[in-house]
Design an enzyme around this catalytic site. Structure first.
Site, PDB file in Angstrom:
ATOM      1  N   THR A 196       1.182   4.242  -2.844  1.00  0.00           N
ATOM      2  CA  THR A 196       0.154   3.224  -2.592  1.00  0.00           C
ATOM      3  C   THR A 196      -0.976   3.737  -1.709  1.00  0.00           C
ATOM      4  O   THR A 196      -2.091   3.211  -1.767  1.00  0.00           O
ATOM      5  CB  THR A 196       0.759   1.952  -1.963  1.00  0.00           C
ATOM      6  OG1 THR A 196       1.324   2.260  -0.679  1.00  0.00           O
ATOM      7  CG2 THR A 196       1.833   1.370  -2.861  1.00  0.00           C
ATOM      8  N   VAL A 242      -4.410  -0.289  -0.658  1.00  0.00           N
ATOM      9  CA  VAL A 242      -4.128  -1.625  -1.190  1.00  0.00           C
ATOM     10  C   VAL A 242      -2.737  -1.543  -1.824  1.00  0.00           C
ATOM     11  O   VAL A 242      -2.585  -1.151  -2.973  1.00  0.00           O
ATOM     12  CB  VAL A 242      -5.199  -2.055  -2.209  1.00  0.00           C
ATOM     13  CG1 VAL A 242      -4.985  -3.509  -2.615  1.00  0.00           C
ATOM     14  CG2 VAL A 242      -6.600  -1.885  -1.625  1.00  0.00           C
ATOM     15  N   HIS A 243      -1.734  -1.942  -1.049  1.00  0.00           N
ATOM     16  CA  HIS A 243      -0.351  -1.656  -1.416  1.00  0.00           C
ATOM     17  C   HIS A 243       0.218  -2.587  -2.497  1.00  0.00           C
ATOM     18  O   HIS A 243       0.620  -2.154  -3.573  1.00  0.00           O
ATOM     19  CB  HIS A 243       0.549  -1.762  -0.176  1.00  0.00           C
ATOM     20  CG  HIS A 243       0.095  -0.953   0.989  1.00  0.00           C
ATOM     21  ND1 HIS A 243       0.222   0.421   1.043  1.00  0.00           N
ATOM     22  CD2 HIS A 243      -0.478  -1.321   2.174  1.00  0.00           C
ATOM     23  CE1 HIS A 243      -0.249   0.872   2.197  1.00  0.00           C
ATOM     24  NE2 HIS A 243      -0.679  -0.164   2.900  1.00  0.00           N
ATOM     25  N   ASP A 244       0.308  -3.865  -2.169  1.00  0.00           N
ATOM     26  CA  ASP A 244       1.108  -4.795  -2.970  1.00  0.00           C
ATOM     27  C   ASP A 244       0.634  -4.993  -4.411  1.00  0.00           C
ATOM     28  O   ASP A 244       1.474  -5.186  -5.302  1.00  0.00           O
ATOM     29  CB  ASP A 244       1.197  -6.150  -2.258  1.00  0.00           C
ATOM     30  CG  ASP A 244       2.012  -6.077  -0.980  1.00  0.00           C
ATOM     31  OD1 ASP A 244       2.798  -5.118  -0.831  1.00  0.00           O
ATOM     32  OD2 ASP A 244       1.871  -6.966  -0.121  1.00  0.00           O
ATOM     33  N   CYS A 246      -0.091  -2.948  -6.455  1.00  0.00           N
ATOM     34  CA  CYS A 246       0.452  -1.886  -7.303  1.00  0.00           C
ATOM     35  C   CYS A 246       1.682  -2.359  -8.074  1.00  0.00           C
ATOM     36  O   CYS A 246       1.940  -1.878  -9.185  1.00  0.00           O
ATOM     37  CB  CYS A 246       0.782  -0.663  -6.461  1.00  0.00           C
ATOM     38  SG  CYS A 246      -0.665   0.128  -5.713  1.00  0.00           S
TER      39      CYS A 246
END
Length: 312
Positions: A196, A242-244, A246
């Site tokens: 991420t 921008v993690h989530d 993904c």
């Protein structure tokens, strides 16, 4: 393409919000059975409210929101308001959502929705601490063989942690729950910081999202602007990861991701490395692995997908 029956378990959260907006914008691909919320980035009351606010902005009041665990299984709560703002949604203007939470606990909802469908049908996207999922597995162990898969944002290997030297927030916030879920035998795709951190909210990407001018796109742009300011101060980055989102991008376009079979253990005993994900690729039988660890993401492809889905 048949729609994926999906439950999103989350703790909104700036990047959770982007993930939810992406999922809300894909009704042709995702059959959103429920949003379940958990204490994490901010308190349980705030995450349940935030999910309902985001649902209303997206015009998706058809998707029920169930409130869940008030805190981790064992450890003391660890919130992340310093990254997400006191409300969890940066400086987004909040309001009282028109629709309430659905009756019942999130863990009960997960059990009911999974058991009501054929084995292997339901996917879980987990983008917060895994407390609700661990509680659901304890409440009804029969959901374990019935779950299709879990796609989760969590963990770190080569990148190191973002809370401690070796632990990523979602796992660190409830490592005991993560250990139970990841060790359950359910097929898990783990999108950790190794992957991420490749997906960055540059100014050009934020501008492109803002230019779409829909309510969700404008909200995302405002949230990412907040994230840029906070990450610059706290970490020094000009373009925050921008993690989530993904996890949702993986469900919509798995070809954008490279994963490897792995064995993943969660550290729960050491105060120094609590929540560390021990990722081992050296397996005797790769085909027997139940966990796949993401190593690479086509970040251009993820943002192209986001723009395409958010477009009016």
């Amino acid at each position: 393409m048949s729609r994926i029956p999906l439950i999103i378990d989350c703790d909104p959260g700036v990047d959770d919000a982007v993930a939810l907006f992406l999922a809300f914008a894909a009704p042709d691909a995702l059959d959103l059975l429920a949003i379940t919320t958990v204490a994490g980035n901010v308190s349980a009351d705030q995450t349940a409210r935030n999910a309902r606010i985001l649902r209303q902005i997206a015009g998706r009041e058809d998707v029920p929101v169930y409130a869940g665990a008030q805190g981790p299984l064992v450890r003391e709560p660890v919130e992340a308001g310093h990254f997400h703002g006191e409300t969890g949604l940066g400086d987004l203007a909040l309001f009282e959502p028109g629709e309430p939470v659905a009756p019942g606990h999130a863990a009960q909802a997960i059990v009911r929705l999974v058991m009501a469908r054929p084995a292997g049908a339901v996917t879980l996207a987990v983008i917060g601490p895994m407390t609700n999922v661990a509680l659901a597995m304890a409440l009804e162990p029969a959901i374990v063989p019935r779950l299709g898969r879990i796609v989760a944002m969590g963990g770190a290997r080569r990148e190191g942690g973002n809370v401690t030297a070796s632990s990523e927030y979602n796992i660190h916030a409830d490592p005991h729950a993560a250990g139970k879920v990841i060790g359950s035998g359910v097929p898990v795709v783990l999108l950790g910081l190794d992957a991420t951190h490749q997906v960055r909210a540059t100014q050009a990407r934020i501008a492109a999202i803002r230019a779409l001018a829909t309510p969700p796109a404008l909200a995302i742009a405002q949230l990412l602007d907040f994230s840029v300011r906070v990450e610059k101060v706290l970490v020094g980055w000009d373009a925050p990861p921008v993690h989530d989102p993904c996890t949702i991008a993986y469900l919509l376009a798995p070809e954008l991701f490279v994963t490897r079979p792995a064995r993943v253990g969660i550290e729960t005993a050491s105060p120094l490395t609590l929540g560390h994900t021990a990722v081992e690729f050296r397996l005797e039988d790769l085909s027997a692995a139940t966990v796949h660890w993401a190593t690479e993401i086509d970040h251009e492809g993820v943002f192209a997908l986001l723009l395409r889905r958010l477009a009016p």
